[in-house]
Scaffold this motif. Structure first.
Motif, short mmCIF file in Angstrom:
data_model
loop_
_atom_site.label_atom_id
_atom_site.label_comp_id
_atom_site.label_asym_id
_atom_site.label_seq_id
_atom_site.Cartn_x
_atom_site.Cartn_y
_atom_site.Cartn_z
N GLN A 125 0.82 -1.20 0.00
CA GLN A 125 0.00 0.00 0.00
C GLN A 125 0.85 1.24 0.00
OE1 GLN A 125 -3.20 0.65 2.65
NE2 GLN A 125 -3.19 -1.47 3.24
N ASP A 149 1.38 -2.49 4.36
CA ASP A 149 1.48 -1.04 4.43
C ASP A 149 2.96 -0.64 4.42
OD1 ASP A 149 1.21 1.63 5.02
OD2 ASP A 149 0.40 1.34 7.04
N CYS A 151 3.87 2.67 4.09
CA CYS A 151 3.90 4.13 4.25
C CYS A 151 4.77 4.52 5.44
CB CYS A 151 2.49 4.65 4.43
SG CYS A 151 1.46 4.25 3.01
N SER A 161 12.66 0.93 13.47
CA SER A 161 11.24 0.84 13.81
C SER A 161 10.39 0.81 12.53
CB SER A 161 10.88 2.04 14.68
OG SER A 161 9.53 2.34 14.56
N TYR A 165 8.21 -2.47 11.09
CA TYR A 165 6.76 -2.42 10.83
C TYR A 165 6.42 -3.16 9.54
CZ TYR A 165 2.21 -0.34 9.60
OH TYR A 165 0.91 -0.14 9.23
N LYS A 168 7.26 -7.10 9.94
CA LYS A 168 6.26 -7.84 10.73
C LYS A 168 5.01 -8.13 9.90
CE LYS A 168 7.63 -6.10 15.27
NZ LYS A 168 7.35 -5.06 16.25
N PRO B 121 0.67 4.97 10.02
CA PRO B 121 0.25 3.77 9.28
C PRO B 121 -1.04 3.98 8.49
CG PRO B 121 0.69 3.23 11.58
CD PRO B 121 0.76 4.73 11.46
N THR B 123 -2.52 0.98 7.22
CA THR B 123 -3.29 -0.21 7.59
C THR B 123 -3.49 -0.18 9.10
OG1 THR B 123 -2.24 -1.39 5.78
CG2 THR B 123 -3.39 -2.74 7.37
N THR B 126 -3.96 -3.53 11.38
CA THR B 126 -2.96 -4.50 11.83
C THR B 126 -2.46 -4.15 13.24
OG1 THR B 126 -0.70 -5.31 11.50
CG2 THR B 126 -1.21 -3.24 10.47
N HIS B 128 0.38 -4.49 14.35
CA HIS B 128 1.74 -3.92 14.30
C HIS B 128 1.72 -2.40 14.20
CE1 HIS B 128 2.93 -8.00 13.96
NE2 HIS B 128 2.40 -8.16 12.76
N ALA B 129 0.56 -1.86 13.81
CA ALA B 129 0.47 -0.40 13.68
C ALA B 129 0.64 0.27 15.04
CB ALA B 129 -0.87 -0.02 13.06
N PRO B 131 2.52 -0.46 18.09
CA PRO B 131 3.88 -0.09 18.57
C PRO B 131 4.59 0.84 17.61
CG PRO B 131 3.79 -2.41 17.90
CD PRO B 131 2.38 -1.89 17.90
N TYR B 132 4.34 0.63 16.31
CA TYR B 132 5.02 1.47 15.32
C TYR B 132 4.56 2.92 15.45
CZ TYR B 132 5.70 3.77 10.82
OH TYR B 132 6.01 4.68 9.86
N GLU B 135 5.90 4.84 18.40
CA GLU B 135 7.26 5.37 18.19
C GLU B 135 7.24 6.64 17.35
OE1 GLU B 135 10.73 3.44 17.86
OE2 GLU B 135 10.11 1.50 18.66
N GLU B 136 6.34 6.67 16.37
CA GLU B 136 6.28 7.87 15.52
C GLU B 136 5.76 9.06 16.32
OE1 GLU B 136 7.64 8.27 12.66
OE2 GLU B 136 8.22 6.16 12.57
N LYS B 139 8.63 10.30 18.26
CA LYS B 139 9.57 11.09 17.43
C LYS B 139 9.01 12.50 17.20
CE LYS B 139 11.17 7.08 14.85
NZ LYS B 139 10.83 6.26 13.70
#
Lengths: 443, 374
Positions: A125, A149, A151, A161, A165, A168, B121, B123, B126, B128-129, B131-132, B135-136, B139
């Protein structure tokens, strides 16, 4: 006017093989189920090495080149788009997507027979249309959809990190594919596919780099038929091997001074997909001694580039060339994620200035005299930021021309208007038609 | 009291300039509604969403090709015309490709002290979005700290969360009144209230919503409610359109749009980690179609709203060229109709043909009334 230098030309020896690979690809996809194999469909930007772990009888059909093939057949392309319009979809959506959906709704496969239903859809995506494309297709065909994804920002800002993403999600997609197909996943096959993917896309970048030579050994119109193999399945050994053969032949053409365009005296680059039904505009430009040596699109849609030691642009070194041994599934997924995230054609999705920098690099290193930008109404993703690219190039003193069109919907392309614009641009560049070239063109 | 929102809506730029003068704080332009405003509020900044003006314009032609949505071009036009020249910074959280162009052209041609892109993110479904994105958000917090030259303390962050959640909670309460047989506010007024929350100081806006809520008990509109409608689709804050729809025998009782309910619908949920709490709130909110993968989770939410607010019909407001919505609408339309909600699809530009739209809306309302008769 003195006749300009005429360079020797010769057809590409490995050209017929490219055609054979392409024909076999669609045949294999159509017949996969007859042989107990697996079929998947999705985008040319999907992580195509990943499904390869399901077995040697896994066949893919990527949607964009399939739709581009149909675009050559204006009648069927129109029928497909009409079928999509009739379902209520907007006419300004991605024209590849509209053609693919139409072929699916009509249940007519361009290469004969019924539309081959895939076992699952797989997509990355990055573009709003790409994501909706396979979401709708999977709902219509009632098969699973796995989307990854990507992005995570431009490659120059990639960190652990962001990479994790993506990785995973790739792990999850394998679990999903195993469930959808009932097959056990083979990591060795994945590792081999990742190596092939890196090899083929680095080789394509190397082939594009050879086009820095004067005269250019390849013209962009020819390159369209060659880069497409990587869009079909860059992780296949056959494609990687073919690019090795092509690289050697192009190297030989450079050594022997074989040109793609006999009267080359002006070099340009273009941008985005061309209007597929009207590639003759490239032949028209040849009458002025113009060769289009490529574009960020032709080079970087599939070619993976990196800055070389001398600062120039060239092929990214593959893990094998760097002596990296991929041993596990996770390592393979990390390599393919990192590799794909560095794709030149993904960078402008975040910032047009990155693409302008690439274009300026091409202008300098490929010795470019002007740039023609196709404002492609059929592809929002690749036309994204084009106007800022134009301003960036003009600011750097590069002559730029734009024309509006659509890669696959002929209703949005005005041939006469485009050739008129080209003619004016040629005049701006101080070029007149070369009578000998015009005669050759007419013949 | 409710008139205050219209006043803010019309004079948003004057408000921002006055706010800046009054507080000495920084004003940050936010692109789309996924920017974690809690962090900006924690830093005593004013998040001000970049929106268009619904006026014809021709200043964006050199920057964004005309095949991209009118909203993204109209919004950039506001910057190029100098209407946002009070901004100290701009932030985009990854959304559609159209609006990313607005952000990029803005940061190239309208330099500000601070500009930041959050690769949020797409998606959101998911796991996984989570923890990701946490972090963003971290930041982003660090970038803001660097910009203002001081760390944001836990208490700053708590204040940011509390302020944003209070505003969301109060807006939800105001929307509850729209469920009544005779709502005490029109759809146009609700639109002013919800949209202004995206560029007015959160506490000030919340106080105004609170005061308005107190006035609702005694407020009766001098008009019949008529047909209860839902507005669903792309970004739309076209007040004239809402006014027209409500002038022909209907009331817009609920919306599913980013200028409205999608922006404020859910509060954050405490989970012991402040930044995760903020990050998850944006992942869990009713999604824009650009983030609704792999399944259409949004459709059920739209239907629930229609049922909860007893909408008798839905106007699908499609911003021209908006691919994410164009990629949802045919199936969404079918889904609503299969569930008993008739729909009217209209394609929107920056300026809209109210005459032809009026005829279509009237015909739509007649159809609904016809169904009531038989």
């Amino acid at each position: 006017m003195a006749t300009p230098t005429k360079y020797p030309t010769a057809p590409l020896k490995c050209w017929p093989k490219a055609k054979e690979i392409r024909q076999q690809y669609y045949k294999d996809y159509a017949e996969a189920h007859d042989r107990g194999g697996i079929r998947w469909s999705g985008g040319a930007w999907a992580f195509d090495a990943v499904p390869m772990g399901l077995g040697d009888d896994v066949h893919v059909m990527t949607g964009e080149p399939y739709a581009a093939s149909i675009a050559w057949d204006r009648k069927f392309a129109q029928e497909c788009q009409d079928a999509t319009d009739a379902k209520g979809w907007a006419r300004d959506l991605c024209s590849y997507m509209r053609i693919y959906w139409g072929s699916m709704y009509l249940n007519r496969f361009f290469f004969g027979g019924e539309f081959p239903k895939p076992d699952f859809y797989y997509q990355s995506q990055i573009c709003c249309s790409h994501s909706k494309w396979d979401q709708e297709a999977s709902l219509h065909e009632k098969v699973p959809y796995f989307c990854v994804d990507v992005c995570v920002g431009p490659y120059e800002t990639l960190d652990e990190s962001r990479l994790n993403y993506v990785v995973k999600q790739l792990h999850d997609s394998i679990a999903g594919m195993e469930k959808a197909t009932g097959r056990k996943y083979d990591d060795e096959k994945l590792i081999a596919a990742v190596h092939n993917e890196c090899r083929s896309t680095s080789l394509w970048a190397e082939i594009c780099t050879l086009n820095k030579a004067v005269p250019a050994p390849l013209d962009e119109k020819t390159m369209f038929s060659l880069y497409v193999l990587a869009t079909l399945q860059r992780s296949s050994k056959q494609v990687a091997d073919y690019y090795e053969e092509l690289r050697d032949e192009v190297k030989d053409r450079v050594a022997r001074g074989i040109a793609a365009v006999p009267y080359e005296r002006c070099r340009i680059i273009t941008d985005t997909q061309p209007p597929w039904g009207f590639l003759k505009i490239y032949r028209y430009m040849e009458q002025f001694g113009v060769v289009s040596v490529g574009s960020v699109y032709t080079f970087g849609l599939e070619g993976i580039f990196a800055e070389q030691e001398d600062g120039s642009w060239g092929p990214r070194k593959t893990p094998q060339q760097l002596g990296i041994k991929i041993k596990t599934r996770d390592e393979a997924l990390r390599v393919t994620a990192d590799w794909n995230l560095s794709r030149p054609c993904w960078q402008h999705f975040y910032d047009p200035r990155i693409k302008t920098r690439m274009m300026l690099k091409m202008v300098k290193e490929w010795k470019i005299n002007g740039v023609i930008l196709h404002l492609n109404r059929g592809c929002e993703g690749l036309t994204l930021g084009s106007m800022e690219n134009r301003l960036g190039l003009i600011e750097a003193g590069v002559p730029v021309m734009t024309y509006e069109g659509n890669m696959a919907d002929e209703k949005e392309f005005d041939e006469r208007r485009t050739t008129s614009r080209i003619e004016s641009f040629m005049e701006t560049l101080g070029l007149k038609q070369i009578p000998e070239a015009a005669v050759a063109h007419a013949a | 009291m409710i008139e205050q929102f219209k006043e803010w809506y019309v004079n948003r730029h004057a408000y921002a300039r006055q706010w800046k003068e009054r507080t000495g704080g920084k004003v940050i332009g936010t692109f789309c509604t996924y920017v974690p405003e809690e962090i900006l509020v924690a830093a005593n900044m004013l998040p001000a969403r970049i929106l268009g003006s619904h006026e014809p314009q021709d200043v964006t032609e050199p920057h964004i090709f005309g095949m991209f949505c009118p909203f993204c071009r109209d919004s950039l036009a506001q910057g190029l015309k100098g209407r946002f020249n009070y901004l100290d910074g701009v932030v985009l959280a990854h959304s559609c490709i159209h609006f990313r162009q607005t952000f990029n052209s803005w940061r190239i041609h309208l330099p500000v002290e601070f500009s930041y892109y959050i690769p949020m993110p797409n998606t959101v479904q998911t796991d996984h979005a989570r923890p990701y994105h946490r972090e963003e958000v971290e930041k982003f917090k660090k970038a803001i700290e660097e910009y203002i030259g001081r760390p944001l303390t836990d208490s700053d962050i708590d204040r940011g969360i509390a302020s944003a959640d209070r505003n969301r909670r109060l807006l939800r309460k105001a929307y509850e009144y729209r469920k009544l047989d005779n709502p005490p506010l029109t759809g146009e007024e609700a639109m002013f209230m919800a949209t202004t929350s995206q560029f007015i100081d959160k506490e000030e806006h919340s106080d105004a919503v609170e005061a308005t809520l107190n006035s609702f008990a005694n407020r009766k509109l001098p008009r019949e409610t008529g047909i209860r409608l839902m507005a669903v689709g792309s970004e739309n804050d076209d007040a004239e359109f809402f006014k027209m729809v409500e002038s022909v025998g209907s009331t817009v009782v609920i919306d599913e749009q980013c200028a409205g309910s999608r922006y404020f619908w859910n509060e954050s949920t405490a989970n012991g980690d402040r930044l995760a709490r903020i990050a998850n709130r944006y992942l869990d909110r009713p999604p824009c179609p650009v983030k609704d993968y792999p399944t259409h989770s949004r459709f059920q939410h739209v239907l629930n709203l229609a049922k909860d607010y007893r909408a008798q019909g839905a106007i699908i407001m499609q911003e021209k060229f908006c691919d994410p919505h164009e990629g949802d609408n045919p199936r969404l339309k079918k889904y609503l109709e299969e569930n008993g909600i008739p729909t009217l699809s209209l394609e929107f530009d920056s300026t809209n043909p109210l005459g032809p739209f009026r005829i279509r809306v009237e015909a739509f309302l007649e159809t609904i009334r016809g169904e009531e008769l038989f």
